[in-house]
Motif scaffolding. Structure first.
Motif, PDB file in Angstrom:
ATOM      1  N   GLN A   1     -37.891 -25.833  36.377  1.00 54.85           N
ATOM      2  CA  GLN A   1     -36.471 -25.661  36.674  1.00 54.85           C
ATOM      3  C   GLN A   1     -36.253 -24.618  37.763  1.00 54.85           C
ATOM      4  O   GLN A   1     -35.469 -24.825  38.696  1.00 54.85           O
ATOM      5  CB  GLN A   1     -35.717 -25.264  35.405  1.00 54.85           C
ATOM      6  N   ASP A   2     -36.952 -23.497  37.673  1.00 63.05           N
ATOM      7  CA  ASP A   2     -36.739 -22.416  38.637  1.00 63.05           C
ATOM      8  C   ASP A   2     -37.115 -22.817  40.057  1.00 63.05           C
ATOM      9  O   ASP A   2     -36.537 -22.312  41.024  1.00 63.05           O
ATOM     10  CB  ASP A   2     -37.537 -21.177  38.214  1.00 63.05           C
ATOM     11  N   TYR A   3     -38.092 -23.720  40.203  1.00 64.06           N
ATOM     12  CA  TYR A   3     -38.494 -24.179  41.536  1.00 64.06           C
ATOM     13  C   TYR A   3     -37.839 -25.512  41.920  1.00 64.06           C
ATOM     14  O   TYR A   3     -38.242 -26.148  42.888  1.00 64.06           O
ATOM     15  CB  TYR A   3     -40.017 -24.294  41.612  1.00 64.06           C
TER      16      TYR A   3
ATOM     17  N   LYS B   1     -36.376 -13.775  34.517  1.00 63.88           N
ATOM     18  CA  LYS B   1     -35.597 -13.705  33.289  1.00 63.88           C
ATOM     19  C   LYS B   1     -36.512 -13.851  32.076  1.00 63.88           C
ATOM     20  O   LYS B   1     -37.502 -14.577  32.110  1.00 63.88           O
ATOM     21  CB  LYS B   1     -34.521 -14.794  33.278  1.00 63.88           C
TER      22      LYS B   1
ATOM     23  N   ARG C   1     -39.980 -15.908  32.943  1.00 67.88           N
ATOM     24  CA  ARG C   1     -40.004 -17.058  33.831  1.00 67.88           C
ATOM     25  C   ARG C   1     -40.051 -16.626  35.301  1.00 67.88           C
ATOM     26  O   ARG C   1     -39.834 -15.452  35.613  1.00 67.88           O
ATOM     27  CB  ARG C   1     -38.815 -17.976  33.551  1.00 67.88           C
TER      28      ARG C   1
ATOM     29  N   ALA D   1     -39.076 -24.027  32.124  1.00 66.54           N
ATOM     30  CA  ALA D   1     -38.481 -22.958  32.930  1.00 66.54           C
ATOM     31  C   ALA D   1     -39.087 -22.919  34.324  1.00 66.54           C
ATOM     32  O   ALA D   1     -38.377 -22.747  35.323  1.00 66.54           O
ATOM     33  CB  ALA D   1     -38.676 -21.615  32.237  1.00 66.54           C
ATOM     34  N   CYS D   2     -40.401 -23.078  34.396  1.00 66.12           N
ATOM     35  CA  CYS D   2     -41.079 -23.035  35.689  1.00 66.12           C
ATOM     36  C   CYS D   2     -40.603 -24.169  36.596  1.00 66.12           C
ATOM     37  O   CYS D   2     -40.237 -23.936  37.753  1.00 66.12           O
ATOM     38  CB  CYS D   2     -42.589 -23.119  35.475  1.00 66.12           C
TER      39      CYS D   2
ATOM     40  N   SER E   1     -38.067 -16.744  37.703  1.00 67.69           N
ATOM     41  CA  SER E   1     -36.843 -16.105  38.174  1.00 67.69           C
ATOM     42  C   SER E   1     -36.733 -14.654  37.732  1.00 67.69           C
ATOM     43  O   SER E   1     -35.830 -13.930  38.154  1.00 67.69           O
ATOM     44  CB  SER E   1     -35.618 -16.875  37.662  1.00 67.69           C
TER      45      SER E   1
END
Length: 442
Positions: free
Chosen positions: A313-315, A357, A353, A310-311, A355
């Protein structure tokens, strides 16, 4: 009365009052203690105190399970050591991998012991049949019982009665147990000296690192491998966390930190009121900011593996390939009870995460809700149960035997688990290679 004694008296009074107030705040603690005393004194049967305590703990945990917390658990003294071994990644043993193979099934050493282990020094070989452990026949012995007999206190001996491949006679091999480190970082294949290879044979510009769990040593293992790959001049990196059930938060945060600029939130934890309890922020000391990354996930990727995916992906630091992750975004605290004889693994917070979420999939959550980690658009891999089991068998055999597809061990493994088509391909891995090749040099 001296001033010192007066202060001590006042402290004791205040402490007693605090304990009294806390007890009054939760009278059920007193009720449980009173019920325990009544059963212990008046019950017609005389259950051991340990069993009464274990039963009470199991009952309280069952209430949490019924209310949707499936991850809290009571670890009794018999299971404590095994539970801790999984986190600290070491145990007392001899350094062999064994399976039940053949008809009738026999305990069999699969893969050569790693150099430096007691089994390697004792000339234990791949394909050895273990017919007895310390004189106890292994025929019809449960695997967990065999492992319990082979493992033990460091420095103590164990005798294996084995039949070497191509031989008929039994041989007694005495081995002294040592500390066996459990690796959590795998490559794609084992090479010389039974060491993992982290460069892909399909394209040696790409590093491939499989994180099987997040334990106490995972970050150090990963950092060493990444430095080795960096020295080899890799231009792309695949992180495979498929079937990774998670582990320690610290390892997930530490690995994420290697690929981020300073000051970027990695993950936050929130309590049951959704108030932020902890916030973990990147330090910028990693230095791996330019390398393109592909992360492989599946429906069993959970907890710490979801934090990492998640980390990144978010960045926009990685493309996520595979299936939607499990959605296990809860924090478990490990607390010692019974003076350390047993453990309480208690869910105490949720992961969120960068973001903002929630990662966790609640009991009533729908497929359309926001939970877990979804693959990047265009990088979804559809896989039904049969296809997943085929991949599992492929990965399992590849870990044990490498690219070997014939020979006695391969034949027995295939006869037990079913054959694997010669043209089988790991679709997610192929897609990751294709993506990274398109990014390298940009």
């Amino acid at each position: 009365m001296s001033l010192r004694n007066l202060l001590l008296f006042v402290f004791i009074v205040l402490l007693s009052y605090v304990c009294y107030v806390r007890a009054e705040q939760n009278p059920y603690a007193r009720y449980i203690a009173a019920s325990y005393s009544v059963i212990d004194r008046w019950s017609l049967v005389s259950p051991p105190d340990q069993e009464l305590f274990d039963g009470a703990m199991d009952g309280m945990i069952e209430v949490l399970h019924k209310r949707g917390d499936e991850h809290s658990m009571f670890v009794d003294p018999q299971e404590r050591d095994t539970f801790q071994e999984d986190l600290i990644q070491e145990f007392g043993g001899i350094g062999v991998r064994i399976l039940e193979l053949g008809d009738p099934p026999q305990l069999t050493v699969v893969g050569p012991p790693e150099p430096g282990t007691p089994a390697f020094s004792a000339d234990i070989r791949a394909g050895d049949r273990i017919v007895a452990i310390d004189g106890q026949p292994t025929a019809e012995m449960e695997m967990r019982d065999a492992l319990r007999l082979v493992r033990g206190e460091v420095g103590t001996p164990v005798t294996l009665t084995v039949i070497h491949p191509e031989e008929k006679d039994e041989t007694d091999v005495k081995i002294v147990r040592a500390v066996i480190n459990v690796e959590s970082i795998y490559g794609d294949l084992r090479g010389e000296g039974n060491k993992w290879q982290f460069l892909l044979g399909a394209d040696d510009r790409i590093g491939y690192v499989r994180i099987t769990k997040f334990g106490d040593k995972t970050l150090d293992e990963f950092t060493d491998v990444l430095a080795e790959l960096n020295s080899a001049g890799i231009q792309g990196l695949i992180l495979d966390v498929r079937d990774n059930y998670g582990g320690t938060l610290e390892a997930a945060v530490g690995i994420s930190d290697l690929f981020l600029r300073a000051g970027q939130p990695i993950v936050t934890t929130r309590d049951r009121e959704e108030e932020i309890r902890d916030r973990f922020v990147s330090t910028g000391r990693g230095g791996y900011l330019d390398i393109p990354i592909a992360v492989l996930i599946n429906h069993n990727s959970a907890s710490a593996s979801e934090i990492l995916a998640a980390c990144l992906q978010d960045y926009h630091r990685a493309v996520i390939i595979g299936q939607r992750s499990y959605g296990k975004g809860t924090v478990q605290r490990i607390m010692q009870i019974e003076s350390g004889r047993s453990l309480l693994k208690l869910t105490s917070a949720t992961y969120w995460r960068p973001s903002g979420k929630n990662i966790h999939r609640m009991a009533e959550a729908k497929e359309s809700d926001s939970w877990g980690v979804k693959p990047t658009t265009g990088f979804e891999i559809e896989m039904d149960d049969d296809e997943y089991l085929l991949w599992r068998k492929y990965r399992y055999r590849r870990d044990l035997l490498g690219e070997q597809t014939d020979g006695p061990l391969a034949e027995e493994l295939d006869s037990q688990n079913g054959g694997i088509p010669n043209d089988f391909r790991d679709e997610a891995l192929d897609l990751a290679i294709e993506y990274l090749q398109s990014q390298m040099g940009k």
